[in-house]
Write a protein that holds these residues in place. Structure first.
Motif, PDB file in Angstrom:
ATOM      1  N   ARG A   1      -9.671   0.878  -2.518  1.00 51.56           N
ATOM      2  CA  ARG A   1     -10.098  -0.174  -3.460  1.00 51.56           C
ATOM      3  C   ARG A   1      -9.069  -1.315  -3.477  1.00 51.56           C
ATOM      4  O   ARG A   1      -9.435  -2.489  -3.477  1.00 51.56           O
ATOM      5  CB  ARG A   1     -10.294   0.418  -4.856  1.00 51.56           C
ATOM      6  CG  ARG A   1     -11.580   1.225  -4.985  1.00 51.56           C
ATOM      7  CD  ARG A   1     -11.875   1.631  -6.416  1.00 51.56           C
ATOM      8  NE  ARG A   1     -10.897   2.560  -6.958  1.00 51.56           N
ATOM      9  CZ  ARG A   1     -10.912   3.885  -6.781  1.00 51.56           C
ATOM     10  NH1 ARG A   1     -11.870   4.434  -6.051  1.00 51.56           N
ATOM     11  NH2 ARG A   1      -9.987   4.651  -7.326  1.00 51.56           N
ATOM     12  N   PHE A   2      -7.787  -0.954  -3.479  1.00 44.59           N
ATOM     13  CA  PHE A   2      -6.730  -1.966  -3.461  1.00 44.59           C
ATOM     14  C   PHE A   2      -6.815  -2.819  -2.188  1.00 44.59           C
ATOM     15  O   PHE A   2      -6.765  -4.052  -2.241  1.00 44.59           O
ATOM     16  CB  PHE A   2      -5.352  -1.300  -3.566  1.00 44.59           C
ATOM     17  CG  PHE A   2      -4.217  -2.231  -3.271  1.00 44.59           C
ATOM     18  CD1 PHE A   2      -3.822  -3.193  -4.189  1.00 44.59           C
ATOM     19  CD2 PHE A   2      -3.535  -2.160  -2.059  1.00 44.59           C
ATOM     20  CE1 PHE A   2      -2.782  -4.065  -3.908  1.00 44.59           C
ATOM     21  CE2 PHE A   2      -2.495  -3.016  -1.768  1.00 44.59           C
ATOM     22  CZ  PHE A   2      -2.117  -3.981  -2.690  1.00 44.59           C
TER      23      PHE A   2
ATOM     24  N   MET B   1       0.835  -1.193   0.000  1.00 48.27           N
ATOM     25  CA  MET B   1       0.000   0.000   0.000  1.00 48.27           C
ATOM     26  C   MET B   1       0.875   1.251   0.000  1.00 48.27           C
ATOM     27  O   MET B   1       0.662   2.181  -0.784  1.00 48.27           O
ATOM     28  CB  MET B   1      -0.915  -0.013   1.226  1.00 48.27           C
ATOM     29  CG  MET B   1      -1.721   1.256   1.433  1.00 48.27           C
ATOM     30  SD  MET B   1      -2.482   1.323   3.073  1.00 48.27           S
ATOM     31  CE  MET B   1      -1.043   1.692   4.075  1.00 48.27           C
TER      32      MET B   1
ATOM     33  N   ALA C   1      -8.356   5.235  -4.072  1.00 48.17           N
ATOM     34  CA  ALA C   1      -7.739   4.177  -4.883  1.00 48.17           C
ATOM     35  C   ALA C   1      -7.064   3.158  -3.965  1.00 48.17           C
ATOM     36  O   ALA C   1      -7.133   1.951  -4.201  1.00 48.17           O
ATOM     37  CB  ALA C   1      -6.739   4.770  -5.866  1.00 48.17           C
ATOM     38  N   THR C   2      -6.422   3.651  -2.917  1.00 53.31           N
ATOM     39  CA  THR C   2      -5.798   2.759  -1.937  1.00 53.31           C
ATOM     40  C   THR C   2      -6.853   1.883  -1.274  1.00 53.31           C
ATOM     41  O   THR C   2      -6.646   0.680  -1.089  1.00 53.31           O
ATOM     42  CB  THR C   2      -5.030   3.579  -0.887  1.00 53.31           C
ATOM     43  OG1 THR C   2      -4.041   4.365  -1.545  1.00 53.31           O
ATOM     44  CG2 THR C   2      -4.378   2.700   0.156  1.00 53.31           C
TER      45      THR C   2
ATOM     46  N   ASP D   1      -1.446   4.584  -6.764  1.00 53.12           N
ATOM     47  CA  ASP D   1      -2.699   5.060  -6.166  1.00 53.12           C
ATOM     48  C   ASP D   1      -2.595   6.577  -6.057  1.00 53.12           C
ATOM     49  O   ASP D   1      -1.711   7.101  -5.371  1.00 53.12           O
ATOM     50  CB  ASP D   1      -2.922   4.449  -4.783  1.00 53.12           C
ATOM     51  CG  ASP D   1      -3.251   2.967  -4.838  1.00 53.12           C
ATOM     52  OD1 ASP D   1      -3.589   2.466  -5.932  1.00 53.12           O
ATOM     53  OD2 ASP D   1      -3.173   2.315  -3.787  1.00 53.12           O
ATOM     54  N   LYS D   2      -3.500   7.265  -6.723  1.00 54.92           N
ATOM     55  CA  LYS D   2      -3.463   8.730  -6.754  1.00 54.92           C
ATOM     56  C   LYS D   2      -4.059   9.354  -5.495  1.00 54.92           C
ATOM     57  O   LYS D   2      -3.787  10.499  -5.181  1.00 54.92           O
ATOM     58  CB  LYS D   2      -4.205   9.261  -7.982  1.00 54.92           C
ATOM     59  CG  LYS D   2      -3.655   8.743  -9.292  1.00 54.92           C
ATOM     60  CD  LYS D   2      -2.264   9.234  -9.541  1.00 54.92           C
ATOM     61  CE  LYS D   2      -1.786   8.754 -10.902  1.00 54.92           C
ATOM     62  NZ  LYS D   2      -0.359   8.775 -11.034  1.00 54.92           N
ATOM     63  N   ASP D   3      -4.893   8.598  -4.791  1.00 58.28           N
ATOM     64  CA  ASP D   3      -5.523   9.114  -3.574  1.00 58.28           C
ATOM     65  C   ASP D   3      -5.898   7.941  -2.673  1.00 58.28           C
ATOM     66  O   ASP D   3      -5.727   6.780  -3.036  1.00 58.28           O
ATOM     67  CB  ASP D   3      -6.739   9.986  -3.906  1.00 58.28           C
ATOM     68  CG  ASP D   3      -7.791   9.245  -4.726  1.00 58.28           C
ATOM     69  OD1 ASP D   3      -7.917   8.015  -4.612  1.00 58.28           O
ATOM     70  OD2 ASP D   3      -8.504   9.914  -5.497  1.00 58.28           O
TER      71      ASP D   3
ATOM     72  N   ARG E   1       2.648   1.715  -3.332  1.00 60.98           N
ATOM     73  CA  ARG E   1       1.721   2.226  -4.339  1.00 60.98           C
ATOM     74  C   ARG E   1       1.520   3.729  -4.180  1.00 60.98           C
ATOM     75  O   ARG E   1       1.400   4.450  -5.176  1.00 60.98           O
ATOM     76  CB  ARG E   1       0.379   1.487  -4.254  1.00 60.98           C
ATOM     77  CG  ARG E   1       0.462   0.031  -4.698  1.00 60.98           C
ATOM     78  CD  ARG E   1      -0.820  -0.723  -4.382  1.00 60.98           C
ATOM     79  NE  ARG E   1      -1.965  -0.180  -5.076  1.00 60.98           N
ATOM     80  CZ  ARG E   1      -2.440  -0.637  -6.232  1.00 60.98           C
ATOM     81  NH1 ARG E   1      -1.852  -1.670  -6.822  1.00 60.98           N
ATOM     82  NH2 ARG E   1      -3.494  -0.091  -6.782  1.00 60.98           N
ATOM     83  N   LEU E   2       1.483   4.208  -2.954  1.00 63.66           N
ATOM     84  CA  LEU E   2       1.349   5.652  -2.726  1.00 63.66           C
ATOM     85  C   LEU E   2       2.631   6.391  -3.114  1.00 63.66           C
ATOM     86  O   LEU E   2       2.573   7.459  -3.718  1.00 63.66           O
ATOM     87  CB  LEU E   2       0.989   5.928  -1.261  1.00 63.66           C
ATOM     88  CG  LEU E   2      -0.445   5.580  -0.869  1.00 63.66           C
ATOM     89  CD1 LEU E   2      -0.602   5.579   0.644  1.00 63.66           C
ATOM     90  CD2 LEU E   2      -1.423   6.543  -1.530  1.00 63.66           C
TER      91      LEU E   2
END
Length: 112
Positions: free
Chosen positions: A72-73, A55, A69-70, A64-66, A58-59
């Motif tokens: 959802r992942f 996570m 999105a995180t 993940d733009k926000d 991804r950030l």
């Protein structure tokens, strides 16, 4: 949804402030698992830690733009029946444990 997110962001900061006196030899993966248990999130310690670390990656890399999105992942990788509240609790705990400098994504989401 915003109220849940606002409450979780506040809890993230509160729990983080309470947990600042950790022993020098603490294991972040165990601490993370213990915090997740408070929220009723169980599962394998290593798996949850792995998801928390991914996570953060991804950030950092912009996958993940926000925080939405995180979320959802995280939701796709958690056990069935994980609530929206638990998803955001996982995110807050993961940010505090593995990438605390990314905590502002919770505030940014709350303001949008």
């Amino acid at each position: 949804m915003r109220r849940v997110l606002m409450g979780i962001a506040a809890a993230a900061l509160t729990v983080g402030a309470l947990g600042t006196a950790a022993p020098a030899m603490a294991d972040p993966d165990t601490d993370f698992a213990n915090e997740l248990h408070v929220y009723g999130i169980y599962g394998q310690k290593d798996y949850n830690a792995w998801i928390g670390k991914i996570m953060c990656k991804r950030l950092y890399t912009g996958v993940d733009k926000d925080v939405f999105a995180t979320a959802r992942f995280i939701q796709m990788n958690m056990e069935k029946g994980t609530t929206t509240e638990q998803t955001y609790q996982f995110i807050g705990a993961g940010l505090r444990t593995y990438c605390p400098e990314k905590l502002p994504v919770l505030d940014a989401a709350r303001q949008s």
